[in-house]
Design a protein around this motif. Sequence first.
Motif, short mmCIF file in Angstrom:
data_model
loop_
_atom_site.label_atom_id
_atom_site.label_comp_id
_atom_site.label_asym_id
_atom_site.label_seq_id
_atom_site.Cartn_x
_atom_site.Cartn_y
_atom_site.Cartn_z
N ASP A 1 37.18 45.21 43.86
CA ASP A 1 36.32 46.22 43.21
C ASP A 1 37.14 47.13 42.28
O ASP A 1 37.17 46.91 41.08
CB ASP A 1 35.51 47.02 44.24
CG ASP A 1 36.32 47.44 45.47
OD1 ASP A 1 37.50 47.76 45.32
OD2 ASP A 1 35.74 47.49 46.57
N ILE A 2 37.77 48.15 42.84
CA ILE A 2 38.48 49.10 41.99
C ILE A 2 39.97 49.09 42.36
O ILE A 2 40.40 48.26 43.13
CB ILE A 2 37.89 50.51 42.14
CG1 ILE A 2 37.98 50.95 43.59
CG2 ILE A 2 36.46 50.53 41.65
CD1 ILE A 2 37.59 52.38 43.80
N GLN A 3 40.73 50.04 41.81
CA GLN A 3 42.16 50.05 42.09
C GLN A 3 42.44 50.57 43.50
O GLN A 3 41.80 51.51 43.96
CB GLN A 3 42.88 50.95 41.08
CG GLN A 3 42.60 50.57 39.65
CD GLN A 3 43.63 51.10 38.67
OE1 GLN A 3 44.69 51.57 39.04
NE2 GLN A 3 43.32 51.00 37.39
N THR B 1 52.78 37.49 38.59
CA THR B 1 51.43 38.00 38.38
C THR B 1 50.50 36.89 37.90
O THR B 1 50.93 36.04 37.12
CB THR B 1 51.45 39.08 37.28
OG1 THR B 1 52.33 40.12 37.66
CG2 THR B 1 50.08 39.67 37.06
N ARG C 1 46.21 36.18 36.61
CA ARG C 1 44.86 36.72 36.41
C ARG C 1 43.92 36.10 37.43
O ARG C 1 44.12 34.97 37.86
CB ARG C 1 44.36 36.37 34.99
CG ARG C 1 45.15 36.97 33.85
CD ARG C 1 45.26 38.47 33.95
NE ARG C 1 43.97 39.15 33.92
CZ ARG C 1 43.55 39.88 32.88
NH1 ARG C 1 44.33 40.05 31.82
NH2 ARG C 1 42.39 40.47 32.89
N VAL D 1 53.88 39.55 46.13
CA VAL D 1 55.00 40.27 46.69
C VAL D 1 55.64 39.36 47.75
O VAL D 1 54.98 38.98 48.70
CB VAL D 1 54.53 41.59 47.33
CG1 VAL D 1 55.66 42.28 48.07
CG2 VAL D 1 53.95 42.51 46.25
N TYR E 1 52.96 49.13 46.28
CA TYR E 1 52.58 48.35 45.10
C TYR E 1 51.16 48.70 44.68
O TYR E 1 50.30 48.99 45.52
CB TYR E 1 52.69 46.84 45.38
CG TYR E 1 54.07 46.49 45.85
CD1 TYR E 1 55.10 46.37 44.93
CD2 TYR E 1 54.37 46.38 47.20
CE1 TYR E 1 56.41 46.13 45.34
CE2 TYR E 1 55.66 46.14 47.64
CZ TYR E 1 56.67 46.02 46.70
OH TYR E 1 57.95 45.80 47.12
N GLN E 2 50.92 48.63 43.39
CA GLN E 2 49.59 48.89 42.87
C GLN E 2 48.75 47.62 43.00
O GLN E 2 49.23 46.53 42.73
CB GLN E 2 49.72 49.29 41.38
CG GLN E 2 48.48 49.89 40.79
CD GLN E 2 48.24 51.32 41.26
OE1 GLN E 2 49.14 51.98 41.76
NE2 GLN E 2 47.01 51.78 41.11
N LEU F 1 45.30 45.82 41.70
CA LEU F 1 44.27 45.94 40.67
C LEU F 1 43.25 44.81 40.76
O LEU F 1 43.62 43.69 41.08
CB LEU F 1 44.90 45.88 39.27
CG LEU F 1 45.98 46.89 38.91
CD1 LEU F 1 46.43 46.68 37.49
CD2 LEU F 1 45.47 48.29 39.10
N PRO F 2 41.99 45.10 40.44
CA PRO F 2 41.03 44.01 40.31
C PRO F 2 41.40 43.17 39.08
O PRO F 2 41.87 43.70 38.08
CB PRO F 2 39.69 44.73 40.10
CG PRO F 2 40.06 46.08 39.57
CD PRO F 2 41.40 46.41 40.15
N TYR G 1 49.00 40.13 42.37
CA TYR G 1 50.41 40.55 42.33
C TYR G 1 51.05 39.88 43.54
O TYR G 1 50.62 40.11 44.67
CB TYR G 1 50.47 42.07 42.44
CG TYR G 1 51.78 42.71 42.02
CD1 TYR G 1 52.79 41.99 41.39
CD2 TYR G 1 52.00 44.06 42.26
CE1 TYR G 1 53.96 42.60 41.00
CE2 TYR G 1 53.17 44.69 41.88
CZ TYR G 1 54.15 43.95 41.24
OH TYR G 1 55.32 44.57 40.86
N PRO H 1 58.86 42.99 42.47
CA PRO H 1 58.16 41.73 42.19
C PRO H 1 57.60 41.72 40.77
O PRO H 1 57.20 42.76 40.25
CB PRO H 1 57.00 41.74 43.19
CG PRO H 1 57.34 42.78 44.20
CD PRO H 1 58.21 43.77 43.52
N VAL H 2 57.59 40.56 40.14
CA VAL H 2 57.01 40.48 38.80
C VAL H 2 55.95 39.38 38.71
O VAL H 2 55.23 39.31 37.73
CB VAL H 2 58.08 40.22 37.71
CG1 VAL H 2 58.92 41.45 37.48
CG2 VAL H 2 58.93 39.03 38.05
N TYR I 1 43.78 41.03 38.82
CA TYR I 1 45.19 40.60 38.82
C TYR I 1 45.61 40.25 40.23
O TYR I 1 45.23 40.92 41.19
CB TYR I 1 46.10 41.74 38.34
CG TYR I 1 45.97 42.06 36.88
CD1 TYR I 1 46.84 41.49 35.95
CD2 TYR I 1 44.98 42.93 36.44
CE1 TYR I 1 46.72 41.78 34.60
CE2 TYR I 1 44.85 43.24 35.10
CZ TYR I 1 45.73 42.66 34.18
OH TYR I 1 45.60 42.96 32.86
#
Lengths: 182, 508, 47
Positions: free
Chosen positions: A118-120, A51, A53, A144, A134-135, A137-138, A142, A48-49, A140
């Motif tokens: 909060d965090i990753q 994304t 904010r 999927v 998948y990662q 992140l706060p 993403y 997936p790309v 962002y």
Amino acid sequence: MSLAPPQRVWWKPLGRTERLWVTLAVLWAVVLFLMMLVWGAVGKQDTPVETYRTTTQQFTAVTDEFVKNYQVGTDKGVPVVAPPPGGDAYLRASRWAWYPVLELKKGQTYRIHLSSTDIQHGFSLPQEVFSLNYQVLPGYIYVVTLTPPEAGEFPVVCNEYCGIASEKVGHHSMVGKIVVKE
Amino acid sequence: MATQATAFRTCPVTGFRVHLPAQKLVIVNAVAGVLALTVGGILALLIGLTRWQAVHLLPADLYYRFVSMHGMTMLVFWMVFFEVAGLYFGSTVVLNARLVKPAIGWLAFVLMAVGAVLADVVMLVDKDSAIMFTAYVPMQASPLFYLGVILFAVGALVAVGLFFVTIVAAKVEGRHRGSLPLVTYGLVTAAIIAVFTLLGGAMAFIPTFLWSIGLMAQLDPETYRNLFWAFGHPAQQVNLAAMVAVWYTLATLTTGAKPLNEKLSRFAFLLYILFINLGSVHHLLVDPGLSSPMRIFNTSYAMYLAVVASMVHAFSIPSAVEVAQRAKGYKGLFGWLIHAPWKEPGFAALAVSMVMFGFIGGVTGVLQGMMQLNMLAHNTLMIPGHFHATVVAGTTVAFMGLSYYLVPLMTQKKLVGMAWARWQPYIYGFGLLLLISGMWLSGRMGVPRRSWDVFNFGGAPTFGTDAFNAASGTLALLGIGAIIAVIGGGIFVVIMVSTLLFGKKQQG
Amino acid sequence: MARKEAGHEEKGFEAPGTLVLVLVFLAWFALAFTVAWSSLGRAWPVH
Ligand code: HEM
Ligand SMILES: [Cu+2]
Ligand SMILES: [Cu+2]
């Protein structure tokens, strides 16, 4: 020897074996490279790309809104939400839970919006063989886009270290759930 | 110049002229490296026995602390201390040259040692600072943790600078003429990559340090990941280039091999410098934010040219051995290989290192780093499975093999326990094979890395799963492999320490 | 170290044993490649 300065001229032409091997290596490199393009064009799985904010407040608000609109029940105190097939679903990660539980239909496609408040964190969905990861992140979102091909209950495991509060509560206890119905 | 002449001795075995101040620095850095390896190895056993779910040795808190410490101590401290020793050796002894300004070398050493101790102690005593060596923001460690890492990196940068100056001086002073020997050329490759690696490290850790003391806003998490891997990834290429340089050294020392074609080997090193830093994106393949073409171009290191380079070395080292062996009269397709010096620790280490690095580490690395395939592997135990084949079975084994020659040469002492040294690479390699298989096969079922409990999830999670129960066998394999590998590593440490303390003095 | 230069003739392979070894490596690589991509094919459709 390789510890001594090279003797005479060292820019000799390549021998026959060397030429053969270098050619094979370069061809193999081309195959490796093309495979990613080929799979992207014909394979059913691609990275997936999509994304966007976001912010903690914004993502919290859209997830709450999503839950309000499509909640179909609760499971261990967590809302179970059935997004419309083909539509958007939201999955929020925060220390140390996935929110909410998603209820999907087999064979339907869903756009799952992943983010953290909060965090990753790490989204991991173990399957028959291997898992999909998948990662998260706060800041962002993403997206999927998934099409579950089988019915059943599937865990969502956090696989990015996100701290612990105690032995019982922490990164390793951060497990969520996706239910796929026939 | 009279003082300078006495600063050298001539090694009776190798004929090298050894600059004594350089020799001291080589020893001191190698000892620090072995110390780090020892600490990291004890931690490895403890965390390995924790991942073996049937044993589940440590409490959660200690497991996470020790994983953080093990990663940092091994990957950064052990590797870099040993590499610095290698750089001093390659720029002085191999070139018969002097180390310019040994005092700077000591400064670098002190900075690195203080930084390493600081970072490790902070992770040990402060649970909130044990956030893994990757230290992804917005998780925040104590400022002292970042400071430790920065001090270490600055020290390493100073050492690399001293290495370059020493090579230039060797040329200018006419101590070394003509092209650099291939091994030193490989070390120069490693050092060039180290420079931009350490600059990447500075860009990730200095802002994070300033943020931890409140002087800067928090870095964007994805920006941090980019910067961190601009450090973390090329750091592995430093290890790679250094390892390949050691391979050439070991092949020469144990069989008298000489590369068939210096041009090709050198060109392959050049490809590393040019393309390998692109690969850092393979850590970000399933992150939000990057476009597909970016991901594909970068993860393939611009079309896998660095892979071609590794395949060139994979050919040119065995072929050099083959040609050297054939010159001794061994016939047939594999006569040269059957009669290779398998009982020579350096050759044993070379063979274990090349086979495990190539067949396991390289193959899994390239595949798991392909864009779509990465979705199957990211943050599962497949990842530690892969890199224990590269940086441990590959680089660490190669460094151990080199130590069996470097340490006697530098300390002028006879190696203690040669009989053990002959077996050590095989024992360590076998343990690692089990460890790696256990990790990789568990990861294939989705078992996450850096996770304390994948059966009960701490005992009272909201939701559980039995998805990982099928991994109980492969996690046991991981644990058993850890025990054997740590025994193998322990043998190495005991041999090194005994040689230093009790080795018979050799003249020279 | 003044051993005679070996290899580099245009005829024959200088290091036939090594050539076999590296070809085995390439075959192993290709096998792992095939297995890896076919396992991806068994994962959930995703993009
Ligand atoms: C006796 C040898 C070793 C054993 C048994 C061993 C075992 C382990 C285990 C069990 C883990 C934890 C995996 C997890 O739970 O996520 C681990 C992580 C790691 N190891 Fe090793 N290891 C060994 C040597 C090394 C060496 C020599 C290096 C580096 C040169 C190294 C680098 C790492 C790194 C970077 C991690 C990742 C830490 C993290 O996830 O932050 N290991 N190792
Ligand atoms: Cu988490
Ligand atoms: Cu987590």
